[in-house]
Design a protein around this motif. Structure first.
Motif, mmCIF file in Angstrom:
data_model
loop_
_atom_site.group_PDB
_atom_site.id
_atom_site.type_symbol
_atom_site.label_atom_id
_atom_site.label_comp_id
_atom_site.label_asym_id
_atom_site.label_seq_id
_atom_site.Cartn_x
_atom_site.Cartn_y
_atom_site.Cartn_z
ATOM 1 N N PHE A 39 0.851 -1.191 0.000
ATOM 2 C CA PHE A 39 0.000 0.000 0.000
ATOM 3 C C PHE A 39 0.883 1.237 0.000
ATOM 4 O O PHE A 39 2.080 1.170 0.281
ATOM 5 N N GLU A 40 0.272 2.365 -0.340
ATOM 6 C CA GLU A 40 0.967 3.646 -0.306
ATOM 7 C C GLU A 40 0.506 4.423 0.911
ATOM 8 O O GLU A 40 -0.651 4.336 1.312
ATOM 9 N N MET A 41 1.431 5.178 1.476
ATOM 10 C CA MET A 41 1.089 6.036 2.600
ATOM 11 C C MET A 41 1.927 7.300 2.535
ATOM 12 O O MET A 41 2.922 7.353 1.809
ATOM 13 N N GLU A 42 1.523 8.322 3.278
ATOM 14 C CA GLU A 42 2.251 9.584 3.274
ATOM 15 C C GLU A 42 3.594 9.426 3.967
ATOM 16 O O GLU A 42 3.720 8.696 4.947
ATOM 17 N N LYS A 43 4.586 10.129 3.445
ATOM 18 C CA LYS A 43 5.904 10.147 4.072
ATOM 19 C C LYS A 43 5.790 10.949 5.373
ATOM 20 O O LYS A 43 5.090 11.958 5.421
ATOM 21 N N PRO A 44 6.455 10.520 6.439
ATOM 22 C CA PRO A 44 6.357 11.262 7.705
ATOM 23 C C PRO A 44 6.926 12.670 7.582
ATOM 24 O O PRO A 44 7.883 12.907 6.851
ATOM 25 N N LYS A 45 6.321 13.605 8.281
ATOM 26 C CA LYS A 45 6.757 15.005 8.263
ATOM 27 C C LYS A 45 7.922 15.249 9.230
ATOM 28 O O LYS A 45 8.675 16.200 9.055
ATOM 29 N N GLU A 46 8.064 14.392 10.245
ATOM 30 C CA GLU A 46 9.120 14.580 11.238
ATOM 31 C C GLU A 46 10.484 14.338 10.581
ATOM 32 O O GLU A 46 10.700 13.345 9.919
ATOM 33 N N GLU A 47 11.426 15.250 10.798
ATOM 34 C CA GLU A 47 12.745 15.173 10.161
ATOM 35 C C GLU A 47 13.524 13.923 10.558
ATOM 36 O O GLU A 47 14.187 13.321 9.728
ATOM 37 N N ASP A 48 13.458 13.533 11.850
ATOM 38 C CA ASP A 48 14.223 12.361 12.290
ATOM 39 C C ASP A 48 13.726 11.079 11.622
ATOM 40 O O ASP A 48 14.510 10.181 11.338
ATOM 41 N N LEU A 49 12.429 10.982 11.323
ATOM 42 C CA LEU A 49 11.892 9.814 10.619
ATOM 43 C C LEU A 49 12.130 9.926 9.111
ATOM 44 O O LEU A 49 12.544 8.970 8.467
ATOM 45 N N ALA A 50 11.871 11.095 8.549
ATOM 46 C CA ALA A 50 11.988 11.286 7.095
ATOM 47 C C ALA A 50 13.414 11.068 6.613
ATOM 48 O O ALA A 50 13.630 10.568 5.510
ATOM 49 N N ILE A 70 3.582 6.130 10.164
ATOM 50 C CA ILE A 70 4.873 5.554 10.549
ATOM 51 C C ILE A 70 5.302 6.195 11.855
ATOM 52 O O ILE A 70 5.310 7.420 11.987
ATOM 53 N N VAL A 71 5.668 5.358 12.834
ATOM 54 C CA VAL A 71 6.082 5.889 14.130
ATOM 55 C C VAL A 71 7.553 5.609 14.425
ATOM 56 O O VAL A 71 8.137 6.267 15.291
ATOM 57 N N ARG A 72 8.154 4.626 13.697
ATOM 58 C CA ARG A 72 9.552 4.304 13.985
ATOM 59 C C ARG A 72 10.172 3.644 12.765
ATOM 60 O O ARG A 72 9.536 2.850 12.082
ATOM 61 N N VAL A 73 11.437 3.977 12.496
ATOM 62 C CA VAL A 73 12.214 3.312 11.453
ATOM 63 C C VAL A 73 13.257 2.465 12.131
ATOM 64 O O VAL A 73 14.011 2.952 12.973
ATOM 65 N N LYS A 74 13.280 1.164 11.810
ATOM 66 C CA LYS A 74 14.222 0.257 12.464
ATOM 67 C C LYS A 74 15.563 0.279 11.777
ATOM 68 O O LYS A 74 15.714 0.522 10.639
#
Length: 74
Positions: A39-50, A70-74
């Motif tokens: 699926f497609e979803m919006e890219k996170p706006k938070e700089e640390d995640l993006a 998205i809340v966390r990138v592993k």
């Protein structure tokens, strides 16, 4: 706060793990690691995640009231 006899809606939060397949500018394509659904979803706006978003990265995303985030990138 509400009286005991009032109905209060509580959102259901579903936590999932997915893998980023493609970065398409302001959207990303994600594959769920359990169901293999894409699926497609919006890219996170938070700089640390993006800044950590890249194809092949695993992410933790939440589904809240039909919307994915998205809340966390592993």
């Amino acid at each position: 706060m509400a009286p005991v006899d009032d109905q209060v809606e509580i959102p259901i939060i579903e936590k999932h793990v997915g893998q980023i397949l493609a970065d398409m500018g302001d959207k990303i394509q994600v594959m769920d690691m359990d169901t293999y659904e894409t699926f497609e979803m919006e890219k996170p706006k938070e700089e640390d995640l993006a800044s950590k978003i890249r194809p092949g990265a695993e992410v933790e995303y939440w589904t809240i009231m039909g919307r994915r985030k998205i809340v966390r990138v592993k």
